[in-house]
Design a protein around this motif. Sequence first.
Motif, PDB file in Angstrom:
ATOM      1  N   SER A  83      34.081 -33.770  39.317  1.00 19.86           N
ATOM      2  CA  SER A  83      34.073 -32.335  39.039  1.00 19.86           C
ATOM      3  C   SER A  83      32.776 -31.909  38.366  1.00 19.86           C
ATOM      4  O   SER A  83      32.155 -30.909  38.746  1.00 19.86           O
ATOM      5  CB  SER A  83      35.267 -31.973  38.149  1.00 19.86           C
ATOM      6  N   ALA A  84      32.350 -32.689  37.360  1.00 22.03           N
ATOM      7  CA  ALA A  84      31.101 -32.364  36.657  1.00 22.03           C
ATOM      8  C   ALA A  84      29.912 -32.398  37.612  1.00 22.03           C
ATOM      9  O   ALA A  84      29.054 -31.516  37.582  1.00 22.03           O
ATOM     10  CB  ALA A  84      30.888 -33.352  35.505  1.00 22.03           C
TER      11      ALA A  84
ATOM     12  N   LEU B 282      42.452 -30.568  42.327  1.00 16.92           N
ATOM     13  CA  LEU B 282      42.248 -30.762  43.763  1.00 16.92           C
ATOM     14  C   LEU B 282      41.035 -29.982  44.266  1.00 16.92           C
ATOM     15  O   LEU B 282      40.410 -30.366  45.256  1.00 16.92           O
ATOM     16  CB  LEU B 282      43.498 -30.347  44.536  1.00 16.92           C
ATOM     17  N   LEU B 283      40.730 -28.879  43.592  1.00 20.05           N
ATOM     18  CA  LEU B 283      39.566 -28.070  43.960  1.00 20.05           C
ATOM     19  C   LEU B 283      38.287 -28.548  43.271  1.00 20.05           C
ATOM     20  O   LEU B 283      37.249 -27.887  43.364  1.00 20.05           O
ATOM     21  CB  LEU B 283      39.828 -26.600  43.606  1.00 20.05           C
ATOM     22  N   LEU B 284      38.382 -29.685  42.572  1.00 20.23           N
ATOM     23  CA  LEU B 284      37.243 -30.300  41.876  1.00 20.23           C
ATOM     24  C   LEU B 284      36.701 -29.408  40.755  1.00 20.23           C
ATOM     25  O   LEU B 284      35.500 -29.397  40.468  1.00 20.23           O
ATOM     26  CB  LEU B 284      36.114 -30.632  42.862  1.00 20.23           C
ATOM     27  N   LEU B 285      37.612 -28.660  40.110  1.00 17.31           N
ATOM     28  CA  LEU B 285      37.215 -27.746  39.041  1.00 17.31           C
ATOM     29  C   LEU B 285      37.738 -28.184  37.682  1.00 17.31           C
ATOM     30  O   LEU B 285      37.921 -27.375  36.784  1.00 17.31           O
ATOM     31  CB  LEU B 285      37.703 -26.323  39.361  1.00 17.31           C
ATOM     32  N   ARG B 286      37.995 -29.471  37.559  1.00 18.74           N
ATOM     33  CA  ARG B 286      38.546 -30.006  36.317  1.00 18.74           C
ATOM     34  C   ARG B 286      37.648 -29.708  35.116  1.00 18.74           C
ATOM     35  O   ARG B 286      38.107 -29.443  34.008  1.00 18.74           O
ATOM     36  CB  ARG B 286      38.745 -31.513  36.459  1.00 18.74           C
ATOM     37  N   MET B 287      36.335 -29.768  35.305  1.00 17.85           N
ATOM     38  CA  MET B 287      35.388 -29.553  34.216  1.00 17.85           C
ATOM     39  C   MET B 287      35.007 -28.083  34.038  1.00 17.85           C
ATOM     40  O   MET B 287      34.065 -27.767  33.323  1.00 17.85           O
ATOM     41  CB  MET B 287      34.123 -30.375  34.461  1.00 17.85           C
ATOM     42  N   SER B 288      35.734 -27.193  34.714  1.00 19.26           N
ATOM     43  CA  SER B 288      35.413 -25.769  34.634  1.00 19.26           C
ATOM     44  C   SER B 288      35.793 -25.151  33.293  1.00 19.26           C
ATOM     45  O   SER B 288      35.312 -24.078  32.941  1.00 19.26           O
ATOM     46  CB  SER B 288      36.139 -25.008  35.754  1.00 19.26           C
TER      47      SER B 288
ATOM     48  N   LEU C 126      30.656 -31.897  31.106  1.00 14.98           N
ATOM     49  CA  LEU C 126      29.795 -31.069  31.952  1.00 14.98           C
ATOM     50  C   LEU C 126      28.350 -31.123  31.445  1.00 14.98           C
ATOM     51  O   LEU C 126      27.405 -31.215  32.236  1.00 14.98           O
ATOM     52  CB  LEU C 126      30.301 -29.626  31.972  1.00 14.98           C
ATOM     53  N   ILE C 127      28.179 -31.094  30.127  1.00 14.40           N
ATOM     54  CA  ILE C 127      26.838 -31.214  29.539  1.00 14.40           C
ATOM     55  C   ILE C 127      26.264 -32.595  29.847  1.00 14.40           C
ATOM     56  O   ILE C 127      25.071 -32.743  30.142  1.00 14.40           O
ATOM     57  CB  ILE C 127      26.887 -30.975  28.018  1.00 14.40           C
ATOM     58  N   ARG C 128      27.132 -33.593  29.793  1.00 16.30           N
ATOM     59  CA  ARG C 128      26.715 -34.967  30.134  1.00 16.30           C
ATOM     60  C   ARG C 128      26.258 -35.045  31.583  1.00 16.30           C
ATOM     61  O   ARG C 128      25.278 -35.717  31.905  1.00 16.30           O
ATOM     62  CB  ARG C 128      27.888 -35.899  29.881  1.00 16.30           C
ATOM     63  N   GLY C 129      26.962 -34.328  32.460  1.00 17.74           N
ATOM     64  CA  GLY C 129      26.579 -34.277  33.861  1.00 17.74           C
ATOM     65  C   GLY C 129      25.217 -33.624  34.042  1.00 17.74           C
ATOM     66  O   GLY C 129      24.393 -34.087  34.842  1.00 17.74           O
TER      67      GLY C 129
ATOM     68  N   VAL D  77      27.676 -29.052  38.352  1.00 16.67           N
ATOM     69  CA  VAL D  77      26.262 -29.092  37.951  1.00 16.67           C
ATOM     70  C   VAL D  77      25.351 -28.870  39.162  1.00 16.67           C
ATOM     71  O   VAL D  77      24.374 -28.111  39.090  1.00 16.67           O
ATOM     72  CB  VAL D  77      25.919 -30.435  37.264  1.00 16.67           C
ATOM     73  N   MET D  78      25.675 -29.495  40.290  1.00 24.11           N
ATOM     74  CA  MET D  78      24.858 -29.315  41.484  1.00 24.11           C
ATOM     75  C   MET D  78      24.960 -27.898  42.033  1.00 24.11           C
ATOM     76  O   MET D  78      23.975 -27.353  42.545  1.00 24.11           O
ATOM     77  CB  MET D  78      25.267 -30.331  42.550  1.00 24.11           C
ATOM     78  N   LEU D  79      26.129 -27.289  41.918  1.00 26.39           N
ATOM     79  CA  LEU D  79      26.290 -25.901  42.355  1.00 26.39           C
ATOM     80  C   LEU D  79      25.397 -24.959  41.554  1.00 26.39           C
ATOM     81  O   LEU D  79      24.923 -23.946  42.069  1.00 26.39           O
ATOM     82  CB  LEU D  79      27.752 -25.466  42.213  1.00 26.39           C
ATOM     83  N   ILE D  80      25.149 -25.319  40.297  1.00 28.65           N
ATOM     84  CA  ILE D  80      24.306 -24.487  39.435  1.00 28.65           C
ATOM     85  C   ILE D  80      22.822 -24.775  39.658  1.00 28.65           C
ATOM     86  O   ILE D  80      22.006 -23.862  39.837  1.00 28.65           O
ATOM     87  CB  ILE D  80      24.664 -24.713  37.945  1.00 28.65           C
ATOM     88  N   PHE D  81      22.462 -26.067  39.659  1.00 23.41           N
ATOM     89  CA  PHE D  81      21.047 -26.427  39.616  1.00 23.41           C
ATOM     90  C   PHE D  81      20.395 -26.618  40.981  1.00 23.41           C
ATOM     91  O   PHE D  81      19.175 -26.476  41.090  1.00 23.41           O
ATOM     92  CB  PHE D  81      20.856 -27.683  38.759  1.00 23.41           C
ATOM     93  N   TYR D  82      21.153 -26.934  42.015  1.00 26.56           N
ATOM     94  CA  TYR D  82      20.533 -27.087  43.334  1.00 26.56           C
ATOM     95  C   TYR D  82      19.886 -25.774  43.804  1.00 26.56           C
ATOM     96  O   TYR D  82      18.712 -25.775  44.211  1.00 26.56           O
ATOM     97  CB  TYR D  82      21.546 -27.583  44.360  1.00 26.56           C
TER      98      TYR D  82
END
Length: 223
Positions: free
Chosen positions: A154-155, A133-139, A211-214, A159-164
Amino acid sequence: NKGTNDNTFREHESKTVSIEFWRLVFCFAVVVYHSCYLTPSRSFTTIFQGGYIGVEFFFIVSGFLMAKNLFTDICDIHISILKKTFIFISHKIKLIYPCFLWAFLIAFIVRAVISGSNLAQILHNIISSILELLLLRMSGITGYWVNTPTWYISAMVIVMLIFYPLLQKIDEKLISPFSFIISIGAYLWLYYSLGTLENPYKWQQFCYSGLIRGVGGIMLGAA
């Protein structure tokens, strides 16, 4: 000026229609691909067993829009990187989350009915699915996963949280080559370690393959 504005509007509208058309096409491919799991043999969807590649289109579009937003706001020095990132990500989540939540609730109820879960199991699954629900499935943290195909969301968010914010620290001229190199690196990693993009849940030493795919798709779009 009016003629120029009209042409610009028509060009923008044409691009939007094209993107929406391909979204529909790849969405159909992904849905049909996942529908093959409804039968034991998966035989009736042989043509669409490569439909999982459609997810790459959505990653690439997300990366393109992320970069477009970045270039739009890059000159605004009065807003901190943290605040820009929060505004961008929160806007994304607001657009996606209502549909995501409805799909989650329907999937949760269907799973509970099919499995014949009792009240204790249902409560346990609710608590265990909080990360989804927190969109952290790929964590990389395990839990009770309800709606499997939403790994993509989730991915994308992670990914956007890291790279943006990272791309905001890079010179504008270097964003495109930097993004392309990261994308190629991500896809090469998956190619040599797995040989396929199909399974997003393969553990890759420090994160899921999804996540790598994302990273590969989103950064390719940003390039």
